[in-house]
Each structure stands twice: as C-alpha cells, then as structure tokens.
Design a protein around this motif. Structure first.
Motif, PDB file in Angstrom:
ATOM      1  N   PHE A 172      12.631   7.490  28.413  1.00 29.83           N
ATOM      2  CA  PHE A 172      13.507   6.978  29.461  1.00 29.83           C
ATOM      3  C   PHE A 172      14.971   7.237  29.100  1.00 29.83           C
ATOM      4  O   PHE A 172      15.340   7.258  27.926  1.00 29.83           O
ATOM      5  N   PHE A 173      15.790   7.426  30.128  1.00 31.33           N
ATOM      6  CA  PHE A 173      17.214   7.663  29.925  1.00 31.33           C
ATOM      7  C   PHE A 173      17.950   7.288  31.201  1.00 31.33           C
ATOM      8  O   PHE A 173      17.572   7.711  32.297  1.00 31.33           O
ATOM      9  N   SER A 174      19.002   6.482  31.081  1.00 36.15           N
ATOM     10  CA  SER A 174      19.796   6.069  32.231  1.00 36.15           C
ATOM     11  C   SER A 174      21.271   6.229  31.906  1.00 36.15           C
ATOM     12  O   SER A 174      21.692   6.002  30.761  1.00 36.15           O
ATOM     13  N   ALA A 175      22.072   6.606  32.924  1.00 34.48           N
ATOM     14  CA  ALA A 175      23.499   6.804  32.692  1.00 34.48           C
ATOM     15  C   ALA A 175      24.249   6.837  34.014  1.00 34.48           C
ATOM     16  O   ALA A 175      23.683   7.142  35.070  1.00 34.48           O
ATOM     17  N   ALA A 176      25.545   6.521  33.951  1.00 36.18           N
ATOM     18  CA  ALA A 176      26.438   6.722  35.093  1.00 36.18           C
ATOM     19  C   ALA A 176      26.782   8.200  35.175  1.00 36.18           C
ATOM     20  O   ALA A 176      26.941   8.863  34.154  1.00 36.18           O
ATOM     21  N   LEU A 177      26.906   8.729  36.398  1.00 34.28           N
ATOM     22  CA  LEU A 177      27.148  10.154  36.603  1.00 34.28           C
ATOM     23  C   LEU A 177      28.182  10.365  37.694  1.00 34.28           C
ATOM     24  O   LEU A 177      28.117   9.770  38.766  1.00 34.28           O
ATOM     25  N   PHE A 178      29.149  11.257  37.431  1.00 32.79           N
ATOM     26  CA  PHE A 178      30.122  11.673  38.451  1.00 32.79           C
ATOM     27  C   PHE A 178      30.095  13.186  38.540  1.00 32.79           C
ATOM     28  O   PHE A 178      30.261  13.880  37.527  1.00 32.79           O
ATOM     29  N   ASP A 179      29.912  13.735  39.762  1.00 33.91           N
ATOM     30  CA  ASP A 179      29.871  15.185  39.944  1.00 33.91           C
ATOM     31  C   ASP A 179      30.792  15.687  41.046  1.00 33.91           C
ATOM     32  O   ASP A 179      30.880  16.893  41.278  1.00 33.91           O
ATOM     33  N   GLY A 180      31.490  14.799  41.752  1.00 29.44           N
ATOM     34  CA  GLY A 180      32.433  15.229  42.767  1.00 29.44           C
ATOM     35  C   GLY A 180      31.829  15.677  44.077  1.00 29.44           C
ATOM     36  O   GLY A 180      32.557  16.124  44.965  1.00 29.44           O
ATOM     37  N   SER A 181      30.521  15.559  44.249  1.00 31.67           N
ATOM     38  CA  SER A 181      29.886  16.068  45.465  1.00 31.67           C
ATOM     39  C   SER A 181      30.000  15.108  46.646  1.00 31.67           C
ATOM     40  O   SER A 181      29.653  15.469  47.761  1.00 31.67           O
ATOM     41  N   GLU A 182      30.465  13.891  46.406  1.00 34.22           N
ATOM     42  CA  GLU A 182      30.693  12.926  47.470  1.00 34.22           C
ATOM     43  C   GLU A 182      32.049  12.255  47.249  1.00 34.22           C
ATOM     44  O   GLU A 182      32.516  12.148  46.107  1.00 34.22           O
ATOM     45  N   PHE A 183      32.651  11.780  48.330  1.00 31.73           N
ATOM     46  CA  PHE A 183      33.955  11.114  48.249  1.00 31.73           C
ATOM     47  C   PHE A 183      33.721   9.656  47.852  1.00 31.73           C
ATOM     48  O   PHE A 183      33.865   8.728  48.655  1.00 31.73           O
ATOM     49  N   GLU A 184      33.335   9.466  46.588  1.00 33.66           N
ATOM     50  CA  GLU A 184      32.966   8.151  46.092  1.00 33.66           C
ATOM     51  C   GLU A 184      33.002   8.143  44.574  1.00 33.66           C
ATOM     52  O   GLU A 184      33.016   9.203  43.945  1.00 33.66           O
ATOM     53  N   PRO A 185      33.022   6.943  43.961  1.00 30.47           N
ATOM     54  CA  PRO A 185      33.012   6.864  42.490  1.00 30.47           C
ATOM     55  C   PRO A 185      31.661   7.287  41.913  1.00 30.47           C
ATOM     56  O   PRO A 185      30.805   7.827  42.624  1.00 30.47           O
ATOM     57  N   ALA A 186      31.476   7.023  40.634  1.00 32.07           N
ATOM     58  CA  ALA A 186      30.261   7.444  39.944  1.00 32.07           C
ATOM     59  C   ALA A 186      29.034   6.711  40.468  1.00 32.07           C
ATOM     60  O   ALA A 186      29.099   5.546  40.863  1.00 32.07           O
ATOM     61  N   GLY A 187      27.908   7.412  40.464  1.00 32.56           N
ATOM     62  CA  GLY A 187      26.625   6.811  40.769  1.00 32.56           C
ATOM     63  C   GLY A 187      25.859   6.539  39.491  1.00 32.56           C
ATOM     64  O   GLY A 187      26.406   6.553  38.389  1.00 32.56           O
ATOM     65  N   PHE A 188      24.557   6.302  39.642  1.00 31.36           N
ATOM     66  CA  PHE A 188      23.709   5.957  38.501  1.00 31.36           C
ATOM     67  C   PHE A 188      22.417   6.747  38.608  1.00 31.36           C
ATOM     68  O   PHE A 188      21.856   6.895  39.696  1.00 31.36           O
ATOM     69  N   VAL A 189      21.946   7.278  37.474  1.00 32.59           N
ATOM     70  CA  VAL A 189      20.725   8.076  37.444  1.00 32.59           C
ATOM     71  C   VAL A 189      19.793   7.521  36.371  1.00 32.59           C
ATOM     72  O   VAL A 189      20.212   7.289  35.227  1.00 32.59           O
TER      73      VAL A 189
END
Length: 269
Positions: A172-189
């Motif tokens: 298992f692995f979880s982390a916050a992620l930002f990729d710039g593909s949406e006009f919004e802050p970081a998501g979570f994966v």
C-alpha cells in the motif's frame, strides 16, 4: 471527463532522481526508468446497464525525454464517447510539463478541447522552497497562488516512490499529488499493489520483464468521502512503462491497450 487528463498525467509521468522530501525517492530506482514514446488505444470495457455510453474510442499518446536538469513530458489524449442514441462527444487534451530532477520545481501547460462544449487552458508552475514550503502559481485561466501540503509530490516523484514501494515488497502507498491538470490544489492518491507477474512469450524487450498490477484510487481536494472520484488499474513495469490500463469511472470502464512502444536515447548534458 474531468479525470482523464489527470490520471494520464500520473501514469505516464517520468521519474526523478533522489531529492530530500519528507518521502525520499531512490536514485537507483530512477536509473531503471526507460525514456520512451508510447501509443495506447481506448475502448469500452464495461458499463452499468443504466449508463447511456455504448462505445468509447480514441488514443493516448505519451513522450518522455531527458531535458538535462529536468524531465520533459508531452502528452495528447483523445477520448470519444458514443451514446446509445448514436450521439458522440469528445475530449481532446494536450499536456506539456517540465519537472526539475532535484524536485524543486514543476511547470505545466494544459489545453482541453470539449468540442461544442468549449474548452479550457491552464498554465503555471509549482515551487518548493529550501525551507520545504510548496506553492502552486497558476497564470491561466486566472492568476492565482495556492499553498500545497509540505509533503505533496509532483507526478515524477510520485511514480518513483510507487516503484520504490513495489521494489520493497510493500502493498500500500498513499500520498498527496499535484500535477497541474486541474485548476485546484493537490489531490490524494491511494495505491494497492498486487503480486509480481512474469509475462510469457513477450517479444517487445522493453516490456518482457516482470510487472505488478496496481490499483490507484484518486480523490480530488474537495472529496471528503471514502469513495474515490475514479480509479485506475495499471500493469506497471519496474522501468516505468505501463503495459496496460483500465480507467474505472463511476459510470463505465475504459480499456487502455498499448499499441506502439519506442525507447528513446538518454540525452546527456
């Protein structure tokens, strides 16, 4: 359709060398990554009976190149949906990114064409300061600055961290992620890693080695529920190449099949 560009940004992002983040990555793992060009075909795998999507078509094209002190990524993603009544709608997206190999910065340009439904253009950068603070600065469609979590990862960092977990035998692995593909802050994966699989009779050298089935659940920054916005199943090789994917939206599932693969030279400085 909002999710399509975001998930491809994660899956096909190249990886970076080690950088001192709260979740460090392994330079040895990064050295295994193969710069490459890949073309994938989209098709409908399954849909609930109440859903009106009768067919899916399109392609995903990805190119990763060594840009000396960073990684240069070019992607184009075309998804075409057909309804039971024969109506079609499409999303044609392009994404160009540059990510510093030391993890200090990330730049992105995104264009989305929804056909008659209009379009969207995003541009900006993210910066990590020596103190560890991370900020995203959008310059289009509006000039907006967003604070990101200190432990946020850019796509390259996230991919290499996932490969590190696979190499360590973790599940298992979880982390916050930002990729710039949406006009919004970081998501979570959140990722669940399956058992190693060794392909039989594979003629393509770049994907002849073992791979691991990984199930990824993506949550947008506004999603506070246990149900992800969408999920992605990917068969991932240790060299960073995805041999096959499935995109699980709530209404239907899209099969993403590898059609063409080409290794690229490692460019030095």
């Amino acid at each position: 359709m909002k999710a399509v560009l975001k998930l491809t940004a994660f899956v096909f992002a190249a990886v970076v060398v080690q950088w001192a983040t709260p979740l460090p990555v392994d330079a040895a793992t990064a050295s295994q990554i193969v710069p490459h060009k890949a073309l994938y075909r989209l098709s409908l795998k399954g849909a609930p009976g109440s859903n009106d999507v009768s067919a899916v078509g399109g392609q995903m094209a990805f190119e990763w190149r060594d840009a000396c002190d960073g990684w240069a990524i070019n992607q184009r993603n075309l998804m075409i949906l057909e309804s039971a009544e024969g109506l079609t709608r499409s999303v044609d997206s392009t994404m160009t990114t540059w990510e510093a190999k030391d993890g200090s910065s990330f730049r992105f340009i995104v264009n989305k064409d929804y056909g008659a439904g209009g379009g969207e253009a995003l541009e900006g950068r993210a910066q990590r300061t020596p103190s560890g603070a991370v900020t995203a600065i959008f310059t289009a469609p509006d000039e907006v600055e967003m604070e990101l979590p200190v432990d946020v990862m850019f796509p390259s960092q996230h991919t290499i961290a996932l490969l590190d977990k696979i190499a360590a035998g973790e599940k298992f692995f979880s982390a916050a992620l930002f990729d710039g593909s949406e006009f919004e802050p970081a998501g979570f994966v959140s990722a669940a890693i399956g058992l190693e699989v060794v392909p039989e009779g594979e003629e393509e050298p770049l994907i002849s080695g073992p791979y691991w089935p990984v199930r990824l659940a993506f949550y947008g920054p506004e999603n506070k529920t246990e149900s992800p916005d969408y999920e992605l199943a990917v068969d991932l090789h240790e060299n960073g190449i995805a041999r096959r994917l499935e995109i699980h939206f709530k209404e239907f599932t899209v099969d993403v099949a590898l059609q063409r693969l080409e290794g690229l030279p490692r460019d030095g400085c």
